[in-house]
Design an enzyme around this catalytic site. Sequence first.
Site, PDB file in Angstrom:
ATOM      1  N   GLY A 242       4.394  21.232   2.078  1.00 29.66           N
ATOM      2  CA  GLY A 242       3.639  20.655   3.185  1.00 29.66           C
ATOM      3  C   GLY A 242       2.782  21.679   3.900  1.00 29.66           C
ATOM      4  O   GLY A 242       1.735  21.348   4.452  1.00 29.66           O
ATOM      5  N   ARG A 268     -30.236  27.418  19.763  1.00 34.24           N
ATOM      6  CA  ARG A 268     -30.216  27.891  21.154  1.00 34.24           C
ATOM      7  C   ARG A 268     -30.957  29.224  21.265  1.00 34.24           C
ATOM      8  O   ARG A 268     -30.708  30.146  20.505  1.00 34.24           O
ATOM      9  CB  ARG A 268     -28.753  28.060  21.580  1.00 34.24           C
ATOM     10  CG  ARG A 268     -28.551  28.762  22.881  1.00 34.24           C
ATOM     11  CD  ARG A 268     -28.855  27.863  24.055  1.00 34.24           C
ATOM     12  NE  ARG A 268     -28.558  28.529  25.315  1.00 34.24           N
ATOM     13  CZ  ARG A 268     -28.779  27.977  26.499  1.00 34.24           C
ATOM     14  NH1 ARG A 268     -29.268  26.756  26.584  1.00 34.24           N
ATOM     15  NH2 ARG A 268     -28.497  28.631  27.598  1.00 34.24           N
ATOM     16  N   GLY A 339     -21.027  29.213  24.916  1.00 34.68           N
ATOM     17  CA  GLY A 339     -21.126  29.445  26.356  1.00 34.68           C
ATOM     18  C   GLY A 339     -20.604  28.244  27.128  1.00 34.68           C
ATOM     19  O   GLY A 339     -19.622  27.619  26.723  1.00 34.68           O
ATOM     20  N   GLY A 340     -21.301  27.899  28.200  1.00 36.75           N
ATOM     21  CA  GLY A 340     -20.870  26.773  29.042  1.00 36.75           C
ATOM     22  C   GLY A 340     -20.764  25.467  28.254  1.00 36.75           C
ATOM     23  O   GLY A 340     -19.863  24.660  28.482  1.00 36.75           O
ATOM     24  N   GLU A 363       5.192  22.380  11.742  1.00 32.79           N
ATOM     25  CA  GLU A 363       5.547  22.614  10.334  1.00 32.79           C
ATOM     26  C   GLU A 363       5.809  24.101  10.063  1.00 32.79           C
ATOM     27  O   GLU A 363       5.364  24.667   9.078  1.00 32.79           O
ATOM     28  CB  GLU A 363       4.493  22.026   9.395  1.00 32.79           C
ATOM     29  CG  GLU A 363       4.535  20.501   9.415  1.00 32.79           C
ATOM     30  CD  GLU A 363       3.848  19.844   8.229  1.00 32.79           C
ATOM     31  OE1 GLU A 363       3.819  20.448   7.151  1.00 32.79           O
ATOM     32  OE2 GLU A 363       3.374  18.713   8.406  1.00 32.79           O
TER      33      GLU A 363
END
Lengths: 379, 245
Positions: A242, A268, A339-340, A363
Amino acid sequence: MNFEFTEEQLMIQQAARDYAQRELIQDVLERDEKAEFPERHVKNLAELGFLGMMIPPEYDGGGMDTVSYVLAMEEIAKVDASVAVIMSVNNSLVCFGLNKYASEEQKQKYLKPLARGEVIGAFLLSEPEAGSDATHQYTSAVDMGDHYLLNGTKNWITNGNSASTYIVMAQTSPEKKSHGINAFIVEKNSPGITIGPHEDKMGMRSSDTHSIMFTDVQVPKENRIGEEGFGFKFAMKVLEAGRIGIASQALGIASGALDRSLAYSKERKAFGTEIINHQSLAFKLSDMAVKIENARNLCLKAAWLKDNHQPITVASAMAKQYAADIAMEVTTEAVQIHGGYGYVKEYHVERLMREAKLTQIYEGTSEIQKIIISRSLAK
Amino acid sequence: MKILVLISNVPDTTTKIRFTGDNKAFDTSGVQWIINPWDELALTRALEIKEAGGVESITVANVGTAATEPTLRKALAVGADDAIRIDAEPKDAFYVASQLAQIAKDYDLIMSGIESSDYNGAGVGGMLAAMLDIHSVSAVSGVSLENGAFTVQRDIDGGNQKVSVSAPLLVVVQKGIAKDPRIPAMRGIMMARKKPLNVIPAAAVEARTEFLGYEMPEAKAACKMVDEDNAKELIRLLHEEAKVL
């Protein structure tokens, strides 16, 4: 050595990507906000075969290998780790264990509907007093001749309320310690089962986590998995496999965060240029990419070992510990890069960061993985 | 009733387009290939028609090298019954249509996407219908099978038109023909292993066009933001700089 995927593996990866990018993305924020179980998606993924994808076709599974499973988990978790954990528990903890260790009658009755995804399953090992130390099970299963009588409480159960089939570990012979533990298939609607309230979690909020209480629950003898006292070994073997699922989930969370960070930093602008052109951020992205590639390779190596029937104890522990730890690091950096904007929900990375945290805990915590790895080194 | 869906193998729509050094060919290195989105919608509609009943089989066909087989196998995984690959490098619309004409004679309905998302030639469907001398309808946004005849819906200016056409028929389909392309299920992926993918040799056909060179579009000019209460400045910019007023 061959690093190429087969055409089928790539098709499965693409199918998972298409579903995640087309469907899961649409309501992931809303489900996170409302902590709403993704019922529609679970049904759709079942129809596509993702809930029992490694189970052989004769038991109604997809018949795919573990490498395909890693690729699919990464794509789903990139967008929605809650759906990924539902998928991981059903595939790795429930279907895998039943396929490997259950009797033919048990497979016909329980594995088939689980592999089809008509119902989903849950794995009940953790207890209020037994998390990492799973040898001390307080839930008791008293042998009553023709049935076992279950009493006790299980904690942090993923799919706790939505599952129809529980795999429950309980102590039958306390004097034998871990060798007295049995594993049982328990139907959720059995009399005496009480489901605790939905846990209000920090992340993976749309997976339903509950505690489950057993009060004089009768479990037929034929629902015990394997021989008397096989339960602890069963649980450890199942968890070992798993871990590849959760490692891949962590990998997906990390690579989802990198994808979003790359898109954002190419768009950006600050100080007259896209922020990816600032070395401080470019180097962050580079570090993230290297860590993700390492995690991916560890996951795929563990999957390859499993597909080739080789020991996976250490490989799956390494994959799980590393992928979970870097998921935390990478998502934290992703928030920083944004950032913000990274701190608000609309941009997803804060959610990925909340989700990453759980992969270090459930797990088998990162610390437990290190115990497994270091013990193998000490041998 | 047999349906043939024509499948183009095209670069993923998010591919960054680059050309070879002499600008005469598309640089295919590192490109991920997909089913042409319009062809994928055509296949989706073909599957819906088959599920509604009355269709014996859906065949998908492509003109391409062995590298295009994963695309055909995906079409098989989502539900096509068999695939044909004509072993040739597609050159132009005439060349591709001529190759397809060899195998397209025995179908009642042939579906082609309105264009391929790589070269946007939009020529193969119409040419193939002419070569086969069968009915064809273009710009189709709906097709259904009713009592052995096809009802075809096409978008026209300000509305849409319904046409009833008998088989054999070629439809050139566009957006609206089906909602979303299907995602292959595990069962379909497994079954695709066993479905026939027949490779047939290319016919001797000469291409009628030659690609002389490609050019990238000019980079978009930077976006200028104008404050919402400064409509005068916006008008000045549109008038003096953009010269659209």
